[in-house]
Each structure stands twice: as C-alpha cells, then as structure tokens.
Design an enzyme around this catalytic site. Structure first.
Site, short mmCIF file in Angstrom:
data_model
loop_
_atom_site.label_atom_id
_atom_site.label_comp_id
_atom_site.label_asym_id
_atom_site.label_seq_id
_atom_site.Cartn_x
_atom_site.Cartn_y
_atom_site.Cartn_z
N ARG A 1 -5.61 -2.11 8.94
CA ARG A 1 -5.57 -3.58 8.87
C ARG A 1 -5.85 -4.15 10.25
NH1 ARG A 1 -3.28 -6.16 4.30
NH2 ARG A 1 -2.25 -4.25 3.72
N ASP B 1 2.42 -0.41 11.74
CA ASP B 1 2.36 -1.72 12.40
C ASP B 1 3.67 -2.50 12.34
OD1 ASP B 1 2.26 -2.09 9.69
OD2 ASP B 1 0.65 -3.56 9.71
N ASP C 1 -0.19 2.29 8.39
CA ASP C 1 -0.70 1.50 9.52
C ASP C 1 0.17 1.59 10.78
OD1 ASP C 1 -2.55 0.70 7.68
OD2 ASP C 1 -1.67 -1.28 7.33
N ASP D 1 5.19 -4.84 5.98
CA ASP D 1 5.66 -6.19 6.34
C ASP D 1 5.69 -7.16 5.15
OD1 ASP D 1 2.93 -6.27 6.23
OD2 ASP D 1 2.64 -7.32 8.13
N ARG E 1 0.92 -5.21 -5.35
CA ARG E 1 1.11 -6.40 -4.52
C ARG E 1 1.29 -7.54 -5.54
NH1 ARG E 1 -0.65 -4.16 0.50
NH2 ARG E 1 -2.46 -2.83 0.35
N GLY F 1 0.84 -1.21 0.00
CA GLY F 1 0.00 0.00 0.00
C GLY F 1 0.86 1.25 0.00
N THR G 1 4.25 2.75 5.55
CA THR G 1 2.86 2.29 5.62
C THR G 1 2.09 3.21 6.56
OG1 THR G 1 1.38 0.59 6.51
CG2 THR G 1 3.63 0.52 7.30
O1 F6P Z 1 -1.58 -1.30 4.64
C1 F6P Z 1 -2.17 -0.11 4.26
C2 F6P Z 1 -3.64 -0.28 4.03
O2 F6P Z 1 -4.17 0.97 3.64
C3 F6P Z 1 -4.44 -0.88 5.18
O3 F6P Z 1 -4.73 0.06 6.18
C4 F6P Z 1 -5.65 -1.41 4.46
O4 F6P Z 1 -6.23 -2.47 5.18
C5 F6P Z 1 -5.07 -1.89 3.15
O5 F6P Z 1 -3.84 -1.21 2.96
C6 F6P Z 1 -5.95 -1.67 1.95
O6 F6P Z 1 -5.31 -2.25 0.86
P1 F6P Z 1 -5.76 -2.02 -0.65
O7 F6P Z 1 -5.36 -0.62 -1.04
O8 F6P Z 1 -5.02 -3.04 -1.42
O9 F6P Z 1 -7.24 -2.17 -0.69
#
Ligand code: F6P
Length: 329
Positions: A178, A136, A134, A109, A78, A17, A132
């Site tokens: 997340r 985390d 998050d 991660d 990803r 992300g 990130t």
């Molecule tokens: O890891 C960052 C994040 O924004 C999380 O907070 C969220 O759950 C996820 O990515 C959303 O991912 P995507 O953009 O692939 O929907």
C-alpha cells in the site's frame, strides 16, 4: 487466588487483507479462551459476518491443524455495511444474541478504525492483533504475515534473477505494501536489487538511470529494481516506461507479484508471533483492557491504544535504507 475474568464470551474475527499467520492467531485466541474457561465464537468474514450473523461457537479442536495454513479459516472481507450506523447496530444486536461481551479483532488499520468506532458506540471491549503483510501499524516491531511475505517475495525474486541473468535483462518487480515501503526495502536488501523505489522517498528517474548506468559500467549484465506499489510514479509499468525512454541498454521486463505475496504457509517467526499475540489479546481482555492493539517491541509484548496505532505513521528504518544503498553498487 484466580481473578474472575472481566469477560465471559469472546468473539474473534479476521478483517481486511488476509495475512499468513492469521490462523495461528485464531488458534491461540481459541486455546487461550479454553485454557481460561472463557467461551469463544468465531465470526466469519470480519465485520460483514458480524452484520450478517455468521457466528459460530468454537472449541479446542475447531482450530486443530491450522497452524501451517496460509489465509484465514474465518475468512475476511472489507465490509461496507459496517461503515454505516445501521450496519453497526445490527452487528451489535447479533453479538448480544450470542452472548458475546468482548472481541479480538485480527487485522490492520481499517480493522482497528472500525473497532474504535464500534467500541465508542456500544462499549464493547476490543483488543486488536496486528495482522497485515504491510507492516504499517505504528507501535509494533512487526505485524503478523510480514515476515512470511518478505520470504515469499525473496523467493520469487531469486527465481526472476535466474532468468534475468540468463538473458542479460533488467527487471522491474512491483511489490505490495500500500503506501508503505517495508516489504520493498526488505525485498531489495535480501534479493540484491540495484535500486528500490519507495513511497517514502521520491527518487527521480534520472537518478535511477544514473544508478543503472553505473551498474553497467561496473560490468553488471542484469539487474532487478524493486518498485513499491505505492511509490509516486504509479507502479512498476510506469517506472519501466520512463526509464526505457531515457536508457535502453537493457532488454526490460516488468513483473507484478500481486496476491501471491499474501499466500503460503506462515514462517516460524509469524507462527510464534501470532501465537504470542493471540494469547496476550485474551489475557488483556481478562484483565479488563480495551481499545488497544497487542504489539511486539524489542521482543516484549505491550499494548498500544488503537488511536495511536492508526493515527501515527510507522517509519521505515533509515539505517536499512543506507545499507541497501551501500551494498547495491
Ligand atoms: O493490506 C494488504 C494488501 O495486500 C496491500 O499490500 C495491498 O495494497 C492491498 O492489501 C490489496 O488489497 P486487495 O486484496 O483488496 O486487492
């Protein structure tokens, strides 16, 4: 005497992300390479671009005027292909063809998990930069993008509060993160939420209703409850539904902030953090470090092994939780 760098050509990429401040990190990596007479390539779309050979030489001016931009100029993805042995073999062949002998991986991660596997298979030194929203990752006080996302969320909830107050409404606001509650907790404190539903603590709906009832008894005419997307009921819609079943004093609304939380110009804090981390990542490679994440601990830069950063869980601050409770009455 200047030490001969352990690396000659670094590939930099962003993965997972995106997060505001990633561009500042890319800029710092490129500039630190130029400063140290090391060649640098940008790898587009993360691991997927490594597999598909989307690799370009970067120069000092390739990163001009990007400090203030959200997102990532190198784009992100990803990658499914990189999860396979065949995909990683192609990625390594592409890196070799470009003469890249070390990597700076900017991401979370998943990014560092991929880097660790790759490093073991192909012996390519990699330093990670935690990017990130998050927050985390274990071992760093902050990740790039977290501060900006907190500010974006706070700004959104301030606006929601205006309308909540005008209509005497109860809002359930869902935030990202997340399975971590860092964003939710900070958002709750900074926006004066009556309660925060976190993945880290199971609060019953009965408890939440009791808090709302107490607020109403204390003349609260409108309220905001922050719901972390990873909390155990399954998000703001479900929490709102279950509360409404038991308590319908308020007209209730749900707002899911979604990807707006990942956008926007990075804060001063994130730009500085990203700049420091980017430079330290290159310097770590020059000094022969590998398989580690650059981290900020008590305002100092340290290195944390990937396996530690990804295997341990970053705990949210119990003191912050306590403060949130004290001031939300
Ligand atoms: O890891 C960052 C994040 O924004 C999380 O907070 C969220 O759950 C996820 O990515 C959303 O991912 P995507 O953009 O692939 O929907």
């Amino acid at each position: 005497m200047k030490r001969e760098p352990a690396v000659k050509k670094i590939g930099v990429f962003t993965s997972g992300g995106d997060a505001p401040g990633m561009n500042a990190a890319i800029r710092a990596v490129v500039r630190a390479c130029v400063y140290n007479n090391i060649e640098v390539c940008g790898i587009y779309r993360g691991y997927q671009g490594m597999v598909e050979n989307e690799i370009q030489q970067m120069h000092v001016r390739s990163v001009s005027r990007i400090l203030s931009q959200g997102g990532t100029i190198l784009k992100s993805s990803r990658s499914k292909d990189f999860r396979t042995k065949e995909g990683r073999a192609i990625a390594y062949a592409n890196l070799k063809a470009h003469g890249i002998d070390a990597l700076v991986a900017i991401g979370g991660d998943g990014t560092f998990t991929g880097a660790e596997v790759f490093e073991k298979e192909y012996d390519i030194p990699t330093i990670g930069v935690p990017g990130t929203i998050d927050n985390d990752l274990y071992g760093t006080d902050s990740t790039i993008g977290y501060d900006t996302a907190c500010n974006v969320i706070t700004d959104c909830i301030d606006k929601i509060r205006d309308t909540a107050s005008s209509h005497n409404r109860l809002f359930f606001v869902e935030v990202m993160g997340r399975d971590s509650g860092f964003l939710a907790l900070r958002a709750g404190i900074a926006s004066g939420a009556i309660a925060v539903m976190l993945p880290e603590e199971k609060r019953s709906i009965e408890d939440l209703v009791a808090i709302l009832e107490e607020g109403a008894a204390n003349n609260k005419t409108s309220s905001v409850v922050i719901v972390a997307e990873g909390e155990s009921y399954g998000g703001a819609n479900e929490v709102a539904r279950q509360v409404k079943e038991r308590y319908d004093k308020y007209d209730t609304k749900v707002t899911i902030l979604g990807h707006i939380q990942r956008g926007g110009s990075p804060s001063n804090y994130d730009r500085c953090l990203a700049s420091m981390m980017g430079v330290h990542a290159v310097e770590a490679l020059i000094y022969g470090e590998r398989n580690k994440m650059v981290a900020m601990v008590n305002n100092s830069m340290v290195l944390v092994p990937f396996e530690v950063a990804i295997s341990k869980r970053s705990e949210i601050d119990s003191e912050m939780r306590r403060i949130a409770q004290v001031i939300s009455i």
